[in-house]
Motif scaffolding. Structure first.
Motif, PDB file in Angstrom:
ATOM      1  N   ARG A 130     123.367  38.585  35.387  1.00 38.98           N
ATOM      2  CA  ARG A 130     123.511  37.182  34.974  1.00 38.98           C
ATOM      3  C   ARG A 130     123.000  36.270  36.086  1.00 38.98           C
ATOM      4  O   ARG A 130     122.920  36.657  37.250  1.00 38.98           O
ATOM      5  N   LEU A 131     122.677  35.061  35.684  1.00 36.60           N
ATOM      6  CA  LEU A 131     122.251  34.031  36.616  1.00 36.60           C
ATOM      7  C   LEU A 131     123.489  33.301  37.121  1.00 36.60           C
ATOM      8  O   LEU A 131     124.296  32.804  36.336  1.00 36.60           O
ATOM      9  N   LEU A 132     123.647  33.222  38.446  1.00 38.94           N
ATOM     10  CA  LEU A 132     124.820  32.580  39.036  1.00 38.94           C
ATOM     11  C   LEU A 132     124.564  31.119  39.393  1.00 38.94           C
ATOM     12  O   LEU A 132     125.487  30.314  39.419  1.00 38.94           O
ATOM     13  N   SER A 133     123.332  30.777  39.711  1.00 41.75           N
ATOM     14  CA  SER A 133     123.004  29.401  40.096  1.00 41.75           C
ATOM     15  C   SER A 133     122.604  28.590  38.865  1.00 41.75           C
ATOM     16  O   SER A 133     122.343  29.132  37.789  1.00 41.75           O
ATOM     17  N   ASP A 134     122.548  27.279  39.047  1.00 45.69           N
ATOM     18  CA  ASP A 134     122.200  26.368  37.966  1.00 45.69           C
ATOM     19  C   ASP A 134     120.683  26.205  37.911  1.00 45.69           C
ATOM     20  O   ASP A 134     120.086  25.633  38.827  1.00 45.69           O
ATOM     21  N   PRO A 135     120.015  26.687  36.866  1.00 48.90           N
ATOM     22  CA  PRO A 135     118.548  26.625  36.817  1.00 48.90           C
ATOM     23  C   PRO A 135     117.999  25.219  36.652  1.00 48.90           C
ATOM     24  O   PRO A 135     116.805  24.984  36.837  1.00 48.90           O
ATOM     25  N   THR A 136     118.856  24.267  36.305  1.00 50.94           N
ATOM     26  CA  THR A 136     118.380  22.894  36.112  1.00 50.94           C
ATOM     27  C   THR A 136     118.316  22.111  37.414  1.00 50.94           C
ATOM     28  O   THR A 136     117.726  21.033  37.461  1.00 50.94           O
ATOM     29  N   LYS A 137     118.932  22.636  38.483  1.00 49.08           N
ATOM     30  CA  LYS A 137     118.918  21.927  39.760  1.00 49.08           C
ATOM     31  C   LYS A 137     117.606  22.181  40.496  1.00 49.08           C
ATOM     32  O   LYS A 137     117.010  23.248  40.401  1.00 49.08           O
ATOM     33  N   ASP A 138     117.176  21.188  41.249  1.00 51.56           N
ATOM     34  CA  ASP A 138     115.943  21.293  42.025  1.00 51.56           C
ATOM     35  C   ASP A 138     116.235  22.016  43.338  1.00 51.56           C
ATOM     36  O   ASP A 138     116.232  21.427  44.411  1.00 51.56           O
ATOM     37  N   ALA A 139     116.484  23.301  43.238  1.00 59.51           N
ATOM     38  CA  ALA A 139     116.828  24.109  44.400  1.00 59.51           C
ATOM     39  C   ALA A 139     115.623  24.931  44.838  1.00 59.51           C
ATOM     40  O   ALA A 139     114.592  24.972  44.166  1.00 59.51           O
ATOM     41  N   ASP A 140     115.762  25.620  45.987  1.00 59.55           N
ATOM     42  CA  ASP A 140     114.649  26.415  46.506  1.00 59.55           C
ATOM     43  C   ASP A 140     114.706  27.867  46.059  1.00 59.55           C
ATOM     44  O   ASP A 140     113.873  28.671  46.462  1.00 59.55           O
ATOM     45  N   SER A 141     115.699  28.214  45.214  1.00 60.72           N
ATOM     46  CA  SER A 141     115.872  29.617  44.842  1.00 60.72           C
ATOM     47  C   SER A 141     116.760  29.726  43.600  1.00 60.72           C
ATOM     48  O   SER A 141     117.354  28.740  43.151  1.00 60.72           O
ATOM     49  N   TYR A 142     116.835  30.941  43.083  1.00 64.37           N
ATOM     50  CA  TYR A 142     117.776  31.288  42.012  1.00 64.37           C
ATOM     51  C   TYR A 142     118.615  32.463  42.491  1.00 64.37           C
ATOM     52  O   TYR A 142     118.098  33.383  43.140  1.00 64.37           O
ATOM     53  N   VAL A 143     119.901  32.447  42.177  1.00 65.08           N
ATOM     54  CA  VAL A 143     120.794  33.524  42.601  1.00 65.08           C
ATOM     55  C   VAL A 143     121.288  34.270  41.364  1.00 65.08           C
ATOM     56  O   VAL A 143     121.781  33.654  40.406  1.00 65.08           O
ATOM     57  N   PHE A 144     121.163  35.585  41.407  1.00 61.31           N
ATOM     58  CA  PHE A 144     121.556  36.438  40.291  1.00 61.31           C
ATOM     59  C   PHE A 144     122.635  37.432  40.726  1.00 61.31           C
ATOM     60  O   PHE A 144     122.656  37.880  41.877  1.00 61.31           O
ATOM     61  N   GLU A 145     123.475  37.791  39.788  1.00 62.69           N
ATOM     62  CA  GLU A 145     124.281  39.003  39.957  1.00 62.69           C
ATOM     63  C   GLU A 145     123.431  40.152  39.447  1.00 62.69           C
ATOM     64  O   GLU A 145     122.900  40.095  38.326  1.00 62.69           O
ATOM     65  N   VAL A 146     123.273  41.179  40.272  1.00 60.80           N
ATOM     66  CA  VAL A 146     122.452  42.320  39.888  1.00 60.80           C
ATOM     67  C   VAL A 146     123.199  43.613  40.161  1.00 60.80           C
ATOM     68  O   VAL A 146     124.197  43.646  40.880  1.00 60.80           O
ATOM     69  N   SER A 147     122.675  44.661  39.589  1.00 63.30           N
ATOM     70  CA  SER A 147     123.138  46.011  39.891  1.00 63.30           C
ATOM     71  C   SER A 147     121.941  46.795  40.414  1.00 63.30           C
ATOM     72  O   SER A 147     120.894  46.832  39.770  1.00 63.30           O
ATOM     73  N   ILE A 148     122.086  47.388  41.599  1.00 61.32           N
ATOM     74  CA  ILE A 148     121.024  48.202  42.182  1.00 61.32           C
ATOM     75  C   ILE A 148     121.591  49.596  42.413  1.00 61.32           C
ATOM     76  O   ILE A 148     122.527  49.778  43.186  1.00 61.32           O
ATOM     77  N   GLY A 149     121.047  50.557  41.713  1.00 62.58           N
ATOM     78  CA  GLY A 149     121.581  51.907  41.808  1.00 62.58           C
ATOM     79  C   GLY A 149     123.030  51.977  41.383  1.00 62.58           C
ATOM     80  O   GLY A 149     123.784  52.814  41.883  1.00 62.58           O
ATOM     81  N   GLY A 150     123.446  51.096  40.473  1.00 64.43           N
ATOM     82  CA  GLY A 150     124.814  51.097  39.981  1.00 64.43           C
ATOM     83  C   GLY A 150     125.790  50.313  40.836  1.00 64.43           C
ATOM     84  O   GLY A 150     126.976  50.227  40.500  1.00 64.43           O
ATOM     85  N   LYS A 151     125.320  49.712  41.942  1.00 61.61           N
ATOM     86  CA  LYS A 151     126.197  48.941  42.819  1.00 61.61           C
ATOM     87  C   LYS A 151     125.942  47.454  42.648  1.00 61.61           C
ATOM     88  O   LYS A 151     124.790  47.028  42.526  1.00 61.61           O
ATOM     89  N   PRO A 152     126.992  46.622  42.658  1.00 62.16           N
ATOM     90  CA  PRO A 152     126.807  45.181  42.460  1.00 62.16           C
ATOM     91  C   PRO A 152     126.330  44.487  43.732  1.00 62.16           C
ATOM     92  O   PRO A 152     126.792  44.784  44.839  1.00 62.16           O
ATOM     93  N   TYR A 153     125.405  43.564  43.571  1.00 64.52           N
ATOM     94  CA  TYR A 153     124.899  42.751  44.674  1.00 64.52           C
ATOM     95  C   TYR A 153     124.602  41.344  44.155  1.00 64.52           C
ATOM     96  O   TYR A 153     124.531  41.111  42.943  1.00 64.52           O
ATOM     97  N   ALA A 154     124.388  40.429  45.102  1.00 63.14           N
ATOM     98  CA  ALA A 154     123.792  39.139  44.786  1.00 63.14           C
ATOM     99  C   ALA A 154     122.339  39.199  45.217  1.00 63.14           C
ATOM    100  O   ALA A 154     122.030  39.642  46.327  1.00 63.14           O
ATOM    101  N   LEU A 155     121.441  38.779  44.353  1.00 66.77           N
ATOM    102  CA  LEU A 155     120.015  38.738  44.659  1.00 66.77           C
ATOM    103  C   LEU A 155     119.581  37.277  44.628  1.00 66.77           C
ATOM    104  O   LEU A 155     119.718  36.604  43.609  1.00 66.77           O
ATOM    105  N   LYS A 156     119.060  36.794  45.741  1.00 67.67           N
ATOM    106  CA  LYS A 156     118.573  35.426  45.848  1.00 67.67           C
ATOM    107  C   LYS A 156     117.056  35.462  45.820  1.00 67.67           C
ATOM    108  O   LYS A 156     116.423  35.928  46.770  1.00 67.67           O
ATOM    109  N   ALA A 157     116.460  34.997  44.718  1.00 70.75           N
ATOM    110  CA  ALA A 157     115.008  35.001  44.543  1.00 70.75           C
ATOM    111  C   ALA A 157     114.475  33.609  44.856  1.00 70.75           C
ATOM    112  O   ALA A 157     114.934  32.614  44.287  1.00 70.75           O
ATOM    113  N   PHE A 158     113.501  33.541  45.743  1.00 70.75           N
ATOM    114  CA  PHE A 158     113.034  32.270  46.276  1.00 70.75           C
ATOM    115  C   PHE A 158     111.799  31.756  45.542  1.00 70.75           C
ATOM    116  O   PHE A 158     110.899  32.523  45.188  1.00 70.75           O
TER     117      PHE A 158
END
Length: 293
Positions: free
Chosen positions: A43-71
């Motif tokens: 899921r997307l954790l950040s607000d996509p409508t804001k004029d920010a420098d990135s988007y933050v997602f909740e992700v699963s990598i190899g079955g483990k939860p992480y936050a992924l910040k895509a710039f």
């Protein structure tokens, strides 16, 4: 924000760089080690409508939860135009073929700002101690861009228009940083405030100046954002006069005190007061040493 169905894909969707970034003087950040594992966007954790420098997602990598910040991509034009003639001349000096003017992104790109700040915390064995833990950076295939846009209603990545004339496979990859997933809000108590101030002082001691202290950049009492941080050595500290440098370095202290007031934390601790006490302690120690000489 409602949960959306996760998008999953395997390693072939990644362009896994294996060098520390940025490619300039330390500190730098190394890539995420587990880049062969499957990656699923939850899921997307950040607000996509804001004029920010990135988007933050909740992700699963190899079955483990992480936050992924895509710039989003950095546009150097504004920072370059802000330079006066003497600053431009200074940054044009070549050291072994490297000029800071040609690589402003190494010092001002939000992605590289986070790389440098976390690189310093990792060097000093402070990763996960004074800010949320970072696990390295990751390059995502540009082929994911349309999928993410459609799935999460993104608001663009600041790519150069001509890049969209190229097929996704030939565009620049998306750049991301992987961190621990922290979802709980900060408990604004005096005890937590003291710990947060201690973390801030420790980062300053090691040459990391956040420049963006505010409630939304904390989760669970831990700092999660370094996208405009200044990490020494930094060209800003070589260009500006001493009074302006000190103003930059003190900005976090004033912002911390303001944050405590805004959150109505019932505490007598003040960042500037702590700074002054530290200064007086050093002066007393110096005076004592002088009297014994």
């Amino acid at each position: 924000m409602p949960r959306r169905k996760g998008h999953s894909r395997q390693k072939q969707g990644l362009r896994a760089a294996r060098i520390p970034l940025p490619s300039c003087e330390r500190p730098n950040l190394y890539p995420f080690l587990n880049n062969k594992a499957s990656l699923e966007f939850i899921r997307l954790l950040s607000d996509p409508t804001k004029d920010a420098d990135s988007y933050v997602f909740e992700v699963s990598i190899g079955g483990k939860p992480y936050a992924l910040k895509a710039f989003k991509y950095y546009d150097r034009e504004e920072d370059e135009l802000a330079l006066d003639e003497s600053e431009r001349e200074f940054l044009s000096q070549s050291i072994d073929g490297y000029t800071a003017l040609d690589h402003l992104d190494h010092y001002f790109d939000p992605f590289y700002n986070e790389c440098r700040a976390y690189g310093r915390l990792i060097e000093e064995n402070l990763n996960g101690q004074v800010a949320v833990r970072c696990h390295g950076y990751m390059m995502l295939s540009a082929e994911d861009e349309d999928t993410l846009d459609n799935q999460f209603e993104m608001n663009g990545w600041n790519r150069l228009p001509e890049e969209y004339d190229e097929p996704p496979s030939k565009r620049q990859p998306l750049r991301a940083i992987i961190k621990d997933l922290v979802l709980e809000d900060t408990d604004w108590t005096p005890r937590v405030a003291r710990r947060m101030l201690s973390h801030l002082k420790t980062m300053r001691k090691h040459g990391v100046y956040v420049m963006d202290i505010k409630p939304e950049n904390y989760k669970g009492g831990m700092l999660v954002d370094f996208s405009i941080a200044l990490t020494e050595p930094h060209v800003v500290f070589q260009l500006k006069p001493d009074f302006q440098i000190q103003s930059y370095k003190n900005r976090d202290l004033g912002a911390f005190d303001e944050m405590m007031r805004d959150q109505k934390v019932k505490t007598t601790i003040r960042a500037f007061r702590v700074r002054n006490e530290d200064t007086m302690r050093k002066l007393r120690s110096s005076a004592k040493s002088g009297s014994q000489a």
